[in-house]
Design a protein around this motif. Structure first.
Motif, short mmCIF file in Angstrom:
data_model
loop_
_atom_site.label_atom_id
_atom_site.label_comp_id
_atom_site.label_asym_id
_atom_site.label_seq_id
_atom_site.Cartn_x
_atom_site.Cartn_y
_atom_site.Cartn_z
N LEU A 1 41.40 44.04 47.27
CA LEU A 1 40.79 42.82 47.81
C LEU A 1 39.46 42.50 47.16
N ASP A 2 39.09 43.25 46.13
CA ASP A 2 37.84 42.98 45.44
C ASP A 2 37.88 41.61 44.77
N TRP A 3 36.76 40.93 44.80
CA TRP A 3 36.70 39.57 44.25
C TRP A 3 37.04 39.54 42.77
N ALA A 4 36.72 40.62 42.06
CA ALA A 4 37.00 40.64 40.62
C ALA A 4 38.48 40.50 40.32
N LEU A 5 39.35 40.98 41.21
CA LEU A 5 40.79 40.89 40.99
C LEU A 5 41.34 39.50 41.34
N PHE B 1 42.06 33.50 39.53
CA PHE B 1 42.86 32.42 40.10
C PHE B 1 42.00 31.34 40.76
N PHE B 2 40.71 31.59 40.91
CA PHE B 2 39.83 30.63 41.57
C PHE B 2 38.69 30.15 40.68
N SER B 3 38.55 30.73 39.53
CA SER B 3 37.50 30.28 38.60
C SER B 3 38.10 30.20 37.20
N GLY B 4 38.29 29.01 36.72
CA GLY B 4 38.88 28.82 35.42
C GLY B 4 40.38 28.63 35.50
N SER B 5 40.97 28.18 34.41
CA SER B 5 42.41 27.87 34.36
C SER B 5 43.18 28.77 33.40
N GLU B 6 42.52 29.80 32.89
CA GLU B 6 43.18 30.65 31.89
C GLU B 6 44.44 31.31 32.45
N ALA B 7 44.38 31.81 33.69
CA ALA B 7 45.54 32.49 34.27
C ALA B 7 46.71 31.53 34.43
N ALA C 1 47.12 40.48 43.96
CA ALA C 1 46.66 39.11 43.74
C ALA C 1 47.67 38.31 42.92
N SER C 2 48.19 38.91 41.85
CA SER C 2 49.12 38.19 40.98
C SER C 2 50.41 37.84 41.71
N PHE C 3 50.97 38.82 42.41
CA PHE C 3 52.24 38.56 43.09
C PHE C 3 52.05 37.68 44.33
#
Length: 297
Positions: free
Chosen positions: A45-49, A53-59, A241-243
């Protein structure tokens, strides 16, 4: 208040239901807290993970959109082919001609009994051994082939059941005014059965969308779920986070399908409401296969 199907609760029953409700609420809260604690302990649940998905569109541009595009492409191709094929097979199973009914029954029962994953694997080997399809396109071909063969067979049963569910008076009335069986099927039975079959058909379309993930798990088809694995490794093992993001996307797609189907079903039902008007002899001349004199055309 009591009714035919329900008796009013007494004081003891009300107290017991309140206790059961409180128990399950506490149990649910405990399970949710255990899940939260476990994820927090594993630092999932760390913000880094979650930050990608919430900052930038690279993912989204690098992983999610290409995978979603392949998922939608495979699902759309499968739907476009499976729907008419399933309708043809379903109608063929109702044919009076044994040379049409028996082969259709064999095809439907055969492919309906085989897991869709097995069909995908066989399709992949088939394209590998006997065609010139490139290795890059082969997974897409195999996934579409497996989805079409399986879901067309299931849709054929849905179509057959939908037509058989109609009252026999519908076909008998069509025959009485001089329609042939194929005319009655095309103009009377199928239009009415579509409204009845629509929820089951949409449920099967949702299955098609979800089953594209099988190609990514076995045939290295780069669909949405497969992109989550690559994305998770790139962003530091943010598996949860990804799933979670991928699951939300699948929910949105499938909810959109079911919502559209509900809207379409309601529109079809409203459009087919009878006005209660009685046709005269002269007005029946416009009915296909029927003449104004009451004889078959």
């Amino acid at each position: 208040m009591s009714s035919v199907l329900y008796d009013a609760q007494g004081p003891r029953a009300k107290r017991r239901n309140i206790l059961y409700t409180a128990f399950f609420v506490v149990a649910l809260a405990a399970v949710l807290w255990w899940v939260y604690s476990s994820l927090d302990e594993k630092h999932q649940l760390d913000w880094a993970l979650w930050k990608p998905f919430f900052s930038g569109s690279e993912a989204y541009t690098t992983y999610i959109w290409p995978g979603l595009e392949n998922t939608l492409k495979a699902a759309a191709l499968s739907m476009v082919i499976a729907l008419p094929l399933g309708a043809v097979l379903g109608i063929a199973r109702l044919s009076d001609h044994i040379w049409v009914r028996v082969p259709a029954t064999v095809v439907v029962e055969f492919f309906r009994a085989i897991p869709v994953l097995v069909l995908m694997i066989f399709g992949n080997e088939l394209y590998s051994q006997y065609t010139d399809v490139s290795s890059d396109d082969r997974p897409l071909y195999a996934v579409v082939t497996g989805l079409v063969l399986y879901n067309a067979s299931v849709l054929a049963e849905i179509v057959r059941a939908g037509i058989l569910a109609l009252p026999k008076g519908q076909s008998e009335a069509a025959m009485a005014i001089g329609m042939r069986k194929n005319q009655a099927m095309r103009l009377i039975l199928l239009p009415q059965a579509v409204t009845t079959m629509l929820p089951a058909i949409v449920s099967q379309l949702v299955v098609i969308v979800k089953d594209t993930a099988l190609g990514g798990a076995v045939l290295t088809f780069p669909e949405l779920l497969a992109s989550a694995n690559t994305m998770s490794g790139y962003y530091g093992a943010n598996t949860i986070a990804s799933f979670t993001v991928v699951a939300v996307i699948f929910v949105v797609i499938n909810f959109s399908l079911t919502s559209f189907a509900s809207w379409l079903e309601g529109r079809l039902r409203r459009g087919k409401k009878s006005t209660g008007a009685v046709l005269g002899v002269d007005e029946t001349v416009n009915i296909p296969g029927h003449a104004g004199t009451g004889t078959a055309a």
